[in-house]
Write an enzyme that holds these catalytic residues in place. Structure first.
Site, short mmCIF file in Angstrom:
data_model
loop_
_atom_site.label_atom_id
_atom_site.label_comp_id
_atom_site.label_asym_id
_atom_site.label_seq_id
_atom_site.Cartn_x
_atom_site.Cartn_y
_atom_site.Cartn_z
N GLU A 1 -10.81 -0.14 -2.35
CA GLU A 1 -10.87 1.07 -1.54
C GLU A 1 -11.58 2.20 -2.28
O GLU A 1 -11.32 2.43 -3.47
CB GLU A 1 -9.45 1.53 -1.17
CG GLU A 1 -8.73 0.57 -0.24
CD GLU A 1 -7.53 1.23 0.42
OE1 GLU A 1 -7.71 2.28 1.08
OE2 GLU A 1 -6.41 0.70 0.27
N ARG A 2 -12.45 2.88 -1.56
CA ARG A 2 -13.14 4.02 -2.17
C ARG A 2 -12.10 5.07 -2.57
O ARG A 2 -11.20 5.41 -1.80
CB ARG A 2 -14.17 4.61 -1.19
CG ARG A 2 -13.57 5.12 0.10
CD ARG A 2 -14.60 5.77 1.00
NE ARG A 2 -13.95 6.29 2.20
CZ ARG A 2 -14.55 7.05 3.10
NH1 ARG A 2 -15.82 7.39 2.97
NH2 ARG A 2 -13.90 7.48 4.17
N CYS B 1 -5.59 5.88 7.37
CA CYS B 1 -4.99 4.81 6.56
C CYS B 1 -4.02 4.05 7.45
O CYS B 1 -3.02 4.62 7.90
CB CYS B 1 -4.28 5.38 5.34
SG CYS B 1 -3.37 4.13 4.39
N GLY B 2 -4.32 2.80 7.73
CA GLY B 2 -3.50 2.02 8.64
C GLY B 2 -2.10 1.77 8.13
O GLY B 2 -1.11 1.91 8.87
N ASN B 3 -1.96 1.39 6.87
CA ASN B 3 -0.63 1.19 6.31
C ASN B 3 0.11 2.50 6.18
O ASN B 3 1.33 2.58 6.38
CB ASN B 3 -0.73 0.50 4.94
CG ASN B 3 -1.23 -0.92 5.05
OD1 ASN B 3 -0.74 -1.70 5.85
ND2 ASN B 3 -2.24 -1.26 4.26
N ASN C 1 0.88 -1.18 0.00
CA ASN C 1 0.00 0.00 0.00
C ASN C 1 0.92 1.22 0.00
O ASN C 1 1.50 1.58 1.02
CB ASN C 1 -0.88 -0.03 1.24
CG ASN C 1 -2.11 0.85 1.16
OD1 ASN C 1 -2.80 1.02 2.16
ND2 ASN C 1 -2.45 1.40 -0.01
N ASN D 1 -13.10 5.08 8.97
CA ASN D 1 -13.66 5.11 7.61
C ASN D 1 -14.50 3.86 7.42
O ASN D 1 -14.31 2.85 8.10
CB ASN D 1 -12.55 5.23 6.55
CG ASN D 1 -11.43 4.21 6.75
OD1 ASN D 1 -11.52 3.32 7.59
ND2 ASN D 1 -10.37 4.34 5.99
N GLY E 1 -4.90 -1.18 5.79
CA GLY E 1 -4.76 -1.44 7.22
C GLY E 1 -6.06 -1.34 7.98
O GLY E 1 -6.40 -2.21 8.79
N THR E 2 -6.83 -0.25 7.74
CA THR E 2 -8.12 -0.14 8.42
C THR E 2 -9.05 -1.25 7.98
O THR E 2 -9.86 -1.75 8.76
CB THR E 2 -8.76 1.23 8.17
OG1 THR E 2 -8.93 1.42 6.76
CG2 THR E 2 -7.93 2.35 8.75
#
Length: 299
Positions: free
Chosen positions: A229-230, A75-77, A15, A175, A239-240
């Site tokens: 992902e949107r 964004c987790g990543n 990502n 999100n 990640g999320t």
């Protein structure tokens, strides 16, 4: 006069984002810049743009923009790479830092290697949001709308997408996410995500659009995942989305409170501490390269 923007390309299990140190740089119109730098043929190539900014309430602030220019909450990543960037570049000497995001302040534990550079990051992602109106998810667009009027979570609820019924579990990690389970006999790699993903993203059940995770349960500790992902389309990792998928799978009674999510770009270890009602995500963060981007002037 030519103007240049210094940047660092970073990735967390595939990502990838373009990172700009806004302690030193100023980015005008970041939504437009995100579109330009994300283009993989004429730009740098990325899933979007992340700005690392000063913060009055945390060690730094993260702003992330998808490749279509829309601003995301979290964004987790991406946030793992923020942690690596600020440590590796001397913006902090702490191994536990706070990062301000649109979905709140996140706490990161940084794990440097023998070379003094951060290798992996563990992120306190906070509590999952399950209430439909807070995700947000519009229950009136679900097939069992009448029965959902007083529910506090949406677990394995059917919606119709392109004439076919899918059971979705909805979770927000700052999100919105819709998690869908696929049978083990489905070839996940051949699954037509590019066709069905946009239909979920823009479904009337999700007024702010939605990220959609397609999950295969291998066993109680291992899940395979692809994600749409949107604003970005399919990405190598989310990640999320991995956090939301772990929570959803626990709610469906299909895995343990800790599991490894196997994504196209690599693996993430996710834990839902139910006592704390907190989700933790642990995974790698890597620098790809640094450079200067010539800012394009509008005609």
């Amino acid at each position: 006069m030519e103007r240049f923007m210094k940047f660092t390309k970073m990735q967390g299990i595939g990502n990838d984002y373009v990172y700009v140190n806004c302690f030193e740089e100023h980015v005008e119109d970041p939504a437009r810049v995100a579109q330009l730098v994300s283009e993989r043929h004429f730009g740098i190539g990325s899933d979007g743009l992340i700005l690392i900014c000063p913060s009055k309430v945390a060690d730094c602030r993260m702003r992330m923009f998808n490749e279509d220019g829309s601003e995301g909450s979290m964004c987790g990543n991406g946030i793992r790479c923020v942690g690596k960037y600020v440590y590796d570049n001397g913006l902090t000497d702490k191994t536990e830092i706070t990062v301000e995001t649109l979905s709140g302040i996140k706490i990161l534990q940084l794990y440097p290697g023998s070379d003094g550079k951060v290798k992996t990051v563990k992120v306190n992602m906070g509590a999952p949001i399950l209430q439909p109106e807070q995700i947000p998810a519009d229950i009136h667009a679900f097939k069992n709308a009448e029965a959902l009027k007083n529910v506090d979570k949406l677990v394995a609820q059917p919606i119709s997408v392109d004439g076919k019924d899918y059971e979705v579990t909805c979770v927000s990690m700052g999100n919105p996410h819709a998690i869908v389970y696929l049978d083990k006999n489905v070839d996940l790699k051949a699954f037509e995500l590019e066709k069905i993903g946009p239909m979920f993203e823009n479904h009337p059940a999700f007024p702010d659009r939605v990220n959609t995770e397609f999950i295969q349960v291998c066993d109680s500790e291992n899940l395979n995942m692809r994600v749409w992902e949107r604003g970005s389309g399919e990405t190598f990792a989310c990640g999320t989305g991995a956090c939301a998928s772990l929570v959803a799978t626990v709610l469906n009674g299909l895995c343990d409170d800790t599991a490894t999510l196997h994504l196209l770009g690599g693996d993430l270890k996710i834990t839902w501490d139910k006592k704390e009602n907190t989700v933790y995500m642990e995974g790698p963060a890597e620098t790809v390269f640094t450079g200067e981007w010539q800012l394009k002037e509008e005609n």
